[in-house]
Design a protein around this motif. Structure first.
Motif, PDB file in Angstrom:
ATOM      1  N   ALA A  74      19.424  13.212 125.510  1.00  0.00           N
ATOM      2  CA  ALA A  74      18.033  13.174 125.958  1.00  0.00           C
ATOM      3  C   ALA A  74      17.785  14.369 126.868  1.00  0.00           C
ATOM      4  O   ALA A  74      18.701  15.137 127.174  1.00  0.00           O
ATOM      5  CB  ALA A  74      17.738  11.859 126.694  1.00  0.00           C
ATOM      6  N   VAL A  75      16.542  14.535 127.289  1.00  0.00           N
ATOM      7  CA  VAL A  75      16.136  15.622 128.183  1.00  0.00           C
ATOM      8  C   VAL A  75      15.655  15.004 129.489  1.00  0.00           C
ATOM      9  O   VAL A  75      14.885  14.034 129.487  1.00  0.00           O
ATOM     10  CB  VAL A  75      15.015  16.474 127.550  1.00  0.00           C
ATOM     11  CG1 VAL A  75      14.468  17.500 128.546  1.00  0.00           C
ATOM     12  CG2 VAL A  75      15.523  17.169 126.292  1.00  0.00           C
ATOM     13  N   ASP A  76      16.112  15.551 130.600  1.00  0.00           N
ATOM     14  CA  ASP A  76      15.641  15.083 131.900  1.00  0.00           C
ATOM     15  C   ASP A  76      14.147  15.380 132.018  1.00  0.00           C
ATOM     16  O   ASP A  76      13.708  16.492 131.713  1.00  0.00           O
ATOM     17  CB  ASP A  76      16.405  15.800 133.019  1.00  0.00           C
ATOM     18  CG  ASP A  76      16.219  15.120 134.368  1.00  0.00           C
ATOM     19  OD1 ASP A  76      15.070  15.026 134.833  1.00  0.00           O
ATOM     20  OD2 ASP A  76      17.227  14.703 134.958  1.00  0.00           O
ATOM     21  N   PRO A  77      13.351  14.419 132.466  1.00  0.00           N
ATOM     22  CA  PRO A  77      11.910  14.670 132.614  1.00  0.00           C
ATOM     23  C   PRO A  77      11.590  15.880 133.475  1.00  0.00           C
ATOM     24  O   PRO A  77      10.528  16.494 133.289  1.00  0.00           O
ATOM     25  CB  PRO A  77      11.402  13.378 133.254  1.00  0.00           C
ATOM     26  CG  PRO A  77      12.370  12.329 132.795  1.00  0.00           C
ATOM     27  CD  PRO A  77      13.701  13.018 132.757  1.00  0.00           C
ATOM     28  N   MET A  78      12.476  16.251 134.417  1.00  0.00           N
ATOM     29  CA  MET A  78      12.196  17.442 135.219  1.00  0.00           C
ATOM     30  C   MET A  78      12.167  18.707 134.361  1.00  0.00           C
ATOM     31  O   MET A  78      11.560  19.705 134.735  1.00  0.00           O
ATOM     32  CB  MET A  78      13.223  17.588 136.346  1.00  0.00           C
ATOM     33  CG  MET A  78      14.609  17.991 135.916  1.00  0.00           C
ATOM     34  SD  MET A  78      15.816  17.952 137.275  1.00  0.00           S
ATOM     35  CE  MET A  78      15.264  19.326 138.263  1.00  0.00           C
ATOM     36  N   TYR A  79      12.829  18.644 133.184  1.00  0.00           N
ATOM     37  CA  TYR A  79      12.859  19.798 132.282  1.00  0.00           C
ATOM     38  C   TYR A  79      11.920  19.656 131.103  1.00  0.00           C
ATOM     39  O   TYR A  79      11.670  20.636 130.399  1.00  0.00           O
ATOM     40  CB  TYR A  79      14.275  20.021 131.770  1.00  0.00           C
ATOM     41  CG  TYR A  79      15.268  20.393 132.842  1.00  0.00           C
ATOM     42  CD1 TYR A  79      15.037  21.469 133.690  1.00  0.00           C
ATOM     43  CD2 TYR A  79      16.439  19.657 133.022  1.00  0.00           C
ATOM     44  CE1 TYR A  79      15.945  21.803 134.681  1.00  0.00           C
ATOM     45  CE2 TYR A  79      17.349  19.998 134.010  1.00  0.00           C
ATOM     46  CZ  TYR A  79      17.102  21.066 134.837  1.00  0.00           C
ATOM     47  OH  TYR A  79      17.996  21.401 135.819  1.00  0.00           O
ATOM     48  N   GLY A  80      11.443  18.433 130.829  1.00  0.00           N
ATOM     49  CA  GLY A  80      10.528  18.258 129.710  1.00  0.00           C
ATOM     50  C   GLY A  80      10.937  17.103 128.832  1.00  0.00           C
ATOM     51  O   GLY A  80      11.397  16.058 129.304  1.00  0.00           O
ATOM     52  N   THR A  81      10.780  17.289 127.529  1.00  0.00           N
ATOM     53  CA  THR A  81      11.001  16.231 126.546  1.00  0.00           C
ATOM     54  C   THR A  81      11.854  16.757 125.401  1.00  0.00           C
ATOM     55  O   THR A  81      12.087  17.965 125.277  1.00  0.00           O
ATOM     56  CB  THR A  81       9.660  15.755 125.974  1.00  0.00           C
ATOM     57  OG1 THR A  81       9.062  16.851 125.244  1.00  0.00           O
ATOM     58  CG2 THR A  81       8.707  15.302 127.071  1.00  0.00           C
ATOM     59  N   LEU A  82      12.291  15.839 124.540  1.00  0.00           N
ATOM     60  CA  LEU A  82      13.000  16.269 123.332  1.00  0.00           C
ATOM     61  C   LEU A  82      12.117  17.145 122.460  1.00  0.00           C
ATOM     62  O   LEU A  82      12.603  18.085 121.816  1.00  0.00           O
ATOM     63  CB  LEU A  82      13.479  15.050 122.543  1.00  0.00           C
ATOM     64  CG  LEU A  82      14.809  14.447 122.969  1.00  0.00           C
ATOM     65  CD1 LEU A  82      15.072  13.146 122.207  1.00  0.00           C
ATOM     66  CD2 LEU A  82      15.955  15.435 122.734  1.00  0.00           C
ATOM     67  N   ALA A  83      10.823  16.868 122.435  1.00  0.00           N
ATOM     68  CA  ALA A  83       9.904  17.730 121.678  1.00  0.00           C
ATOM     69  C   ALA A  83       9.910  19.149 122.241  1.00  0.00           C
ATOM     70  O   ALA A  83       9.838  20.128 121.489  1.00  0.00           O
ATOM     71  CB  ALA A  83       8.490  17.142 121.704  1.00  0.00           C
ATOM     72  N   ASP A  84      10.009  19.275 123.564  1.00  0.00           N
ATOM     73  CA  ASP A  84      10.097  20.604 124.176  1.00  0.00           C
ATOM     74  C   ASP A  84      11.398  21.297 123.774  1.00  0.00           C
ATOM     75  O   ASP A  84      11.430  22.513 123.548  1.00  0.00           O
ATOM     76  CB  ASP A  84      10.031  20.502 125.697  1.00  0.00           C
ATOM     77  CG  ASP A  84       8.680  20.038 126.206  1.00  0.00           C
ATOM     78  OD1 ASP A  84       7.669  20.306 125.538  1.00  0.00           O
ATOM     79  OD2 ASP A  84       8.644  19.397 127.275  1.00  0.00           O
ATOM     80  N   ALA A  85      12.489  20.529 123.690  1.00  0.00           N
ATOM     81  CA  ALA A  85      13.763  21.110 123.260  1.00  0.00           C
ATOM     82  C   ALA A  85      13.666  21.592 121.822  1.00  0.00           C
ATOM     83  O   ALA A  85      14.151  22.684 121.475  1.00  0.00           O
ATOM     84  CB  ALA A  85      14.882  20.085 123.409  1.00  0.00           C
ATOM     85  N   ASP A  86      13.044  20.791 120.970  1.00  0.00           N
ATOM     86  CA  ASP A  86      12.871  21.200 119.573  1.00  0.00           C
ATOM     87  C   ASP A  86      12.029  22.474 119.472  1.00  0.00           C
ATOM     88  O   ASP A  86      12.347  23.383 118.691  1.00  0.00           O
ATOM     89  CB  ASP A  86      12.197  20.076 118.784  1.00  0.00           C
ATOM     90  CG  ASP A  86      13.075  18.843 118.631  1.00  0.00           C
ATOM     91  OD1 ASP A  86      14.303  18.976 118.754  1.00  0.00           O
ATOM     92  OD2 ASP A  86      12.517  17.755 118.400  1.00  0.00           O
TER      93      ASP A  86
END
Length: 550
Positions: A74-86
């Motif tokens: 998962a992605v820490d909310p401080m960095y964003g979301t899985l959609a942001d990682a994609d």
């Protein structure tokens, strides 16, 4: 769109490390994030890198800068979301940049669901079998199970309070107490990480940098080790410390390699292992990892003979197993090389510098750093760059002690300042809040007031800037195939290193006096005044095209 297919891309790649918290902040909260990284990827592509490596962006209480992972998928909310990682992965691939992410297999966060379950389940439970829980020594178990020490100072064991309120077992943590070590003798740990690898490979990542990979397997019985290492992993009378570089790690690496080989596009594993070159080379045998950082090289002083010896040893060790040597000068754990080369004599790489400590000579440090970078990029193999080094960023050596977040600061009783100085947010613009890092004027670590003079927009228009030198070097390195070349030492005076790599002769002057240069065309110079009137100035380096390399 994916990067142009090149099966062996990793053998010559220049990979740019992004420390997400400090790269770029898109939402204005003072902390870098994934959307901020995506918005600045053009910079990395223009520098000339082939890939990026992202330090952890997973959910974490941040007890150790994100290396205490609470959820690997998962992605820490401080960095964003899985959609942001994609979106980041997609944008990187559009720019022909591959994406390497961190894998942290030695330890997790004490808030990881598996460890929380182990605490609740009690002594002797299968849940505790995924970690190293042991009864204590002494009459009432009041002493740690063995004498191992933490890399962050103090014992490597913490005693838990059981559900009935009584003092209970101890658990192992080679780092902070908030980072319990996984037990790789348990097959469920293997399954946990196989799932994690596939999760990110399925999302399109091109590889993993594997944190503390040489510590995951411990010697049977966890025997005492009376030789305090303080991070120096050296055998004693031919025996490796029981918490480092055990033979069992290689079976795990082969297991991971088989998983990666199922995927197209040549996905890679890069080992973080602070081992001598001969030991590190065992990790990059053909069925294990692809790369291993050459930390012995990173640790070298500004000394020609030391560099030559390391290059010889490293190439010999890696050539023997058919692997490239992976060179590096800076990362998120050590003093930036633009500062440590500003000292004469040994430097404690991870100890940090405070305002009341001896300060580096900035001009000297940057001059030597630019030369060292040109020498590194003139070697065959792969190389890693750390964000901001292309700007010549120095260590932040005057951070107020009140803002420090590295756990070593507190764990050492304020004796060791730690690694915050190399993690300060980047300056993108000469003006504006936090020099363009964020719309906030209050980033998570304060920036030195003179960081604006290093800003990317200032250097963009300066053909003599550090940024311009990096771009020229990486463009020339790629066009002339230096990464896939081979080197031959050429005669040179004391304090000078000279070698050929294909059509290029690399010359570095570690001394202070000018030395004669071979006759040839200067392709790249570390500083504008490096080569003039047939001589190479002190503390500088050049790449030459020379007709006669004899």
């Amino acid at each position: 769109m994916t990067p142009t297919d090149d099966h062996d891309w990793w053998r010559t790649a220049v990979i740019y490390q992004v420390y997400p918290r400090s790269f770029a902040d898109a939402d204005g909260d003072g902390t870098g994030d994934l959307r901020g990284i995506t918005g600045r990827l053009d910079h990395v592509a223009e520098v000339g890198a082939d890939a990026i490596w992202l330090s952890p962006f997973y959910p974490s209480p941040q007890a150790d800068g994100g290396y205490d992972v609470a959820d690997y998928r998962a992605v820490d909310p401080m960095y964003g979301t899985l959609a942001d990682a994609d979106a980041l992965i997609d944008r990187a691939h559009e720019l022909q940049l591959r994406v390497v992410v961190d894998l942290v297999p030695n330890h997790c966060s004490d808030r990881h669901e598996r460890f929380v379950a182990a605490l609740a389940a009690g002594p002797g439970s299968p849940e505790r079998g995924m970690f190293h829980f042991r009864d204590g020594r002494g009459v009432d178990g009041e002493l740690p199970p063995n004498d191992w020490t933490s890399m962050f100072e103090g014992p490597a064991w913490t005693r838990v309070t059981e559900s009935d309120g009584t003092p209970g077992q101890w658990y192992l943590h080679l780092f902070a107490p908030e980072q319990p070590d996984w037990n790789w003798d348990d097959e469920r740990v293997h399954a946990e990480f196989a799932t994690t690898l596939r999760f990110w490979l399925d999302r399109g990542v091109d590889g993993f940098r594997v944190d503390v990979c040489d510590a995951i397997v411990k010697a049977p019985g966890l025997p005492d080790w009376p030789h305090t290492t303080h991070g120096v992993v050296e055998p004693v009378e031919g025996v490796m410390p029981p918490m480092w570089d055990q033979e069992g790690i290689h079976d795990v690496f082969r297991e991971w390699r088989r998983i990666l080989d199922e995927y197209d596009g040549q996905r890679i594993l890069c080992a973080e292992a602070w081992l001598p070159p001969e030991r590190a080379a065992r990790i990059v045998r053909s069925d294990e990892m692809h790369q291993a950082f050459n930390f012995a090289y990173l640790s070298l002083p500004w000394d020609a003979s030391a560099v030559r010896e390391n290059v010889d040893v490293s190439l010999r060790a890696n050539d023997a197993v058919g692997a490239p040597t992976t060179w590096v000068l800076s990362n998120h754990d050590v003093m930036r090389h633009a500062s440590r080369y500003g000292y004469d004599g040994p430097v404690e790489l991870e100890a940090g510098v405070g305002a009341d400590d001896p300060q580096p000579d900035r001009a000297l440090g940057l001059r030597r750093a630019r030369a060292a970078t040109l020498l590194m990029l003139g070697l065959p193999g792969s190389a890693y760059l750390y964000q901001g080094e292309e700007l010549g960023l120095p260590e932040a050596t005057a951070l107020p002690d009140t803002v420090r977040q590295d756990p070593i600061w507190e764990r050492s009783g304020h004796r060791i300042r730690g690694r915050d100085g190399c993690r300060v947010p980047l300056p993108w613009t000469a003006d504006g809040p936090s020099f363009g890092f964020s719309s906030s004027a209050d980033p998570w670590l304060p920036q030195p007031t003179d960081f604006g003079s290093y800003a990317a927009d200032v250097q963009q228009a300066d053909d003599d800037s550090t940024l311009a030198m990096y771009r020229r070097a990486l463009d020339t390195r790629r066009s002339l195939g230096l990464g896939s070349g081979s080197m031959t030492w050429l005669p040179s005076p004391d304090d000078v290193l000279t070698w050929s790599n294909g059509a290029v002769v690399v010359v570095g002057n570690f001394g202070t006096d000018p030395v004669p240069l071979p006759v040839g065309e200067v392709l790249v110079a570390s500083v504008p005044d490096a080569a003039a009137d047939g001589v190479l100035a002190g503390g500088s380096a050049v790449w030459l095209r020379v007709d006669d390399q004899g």
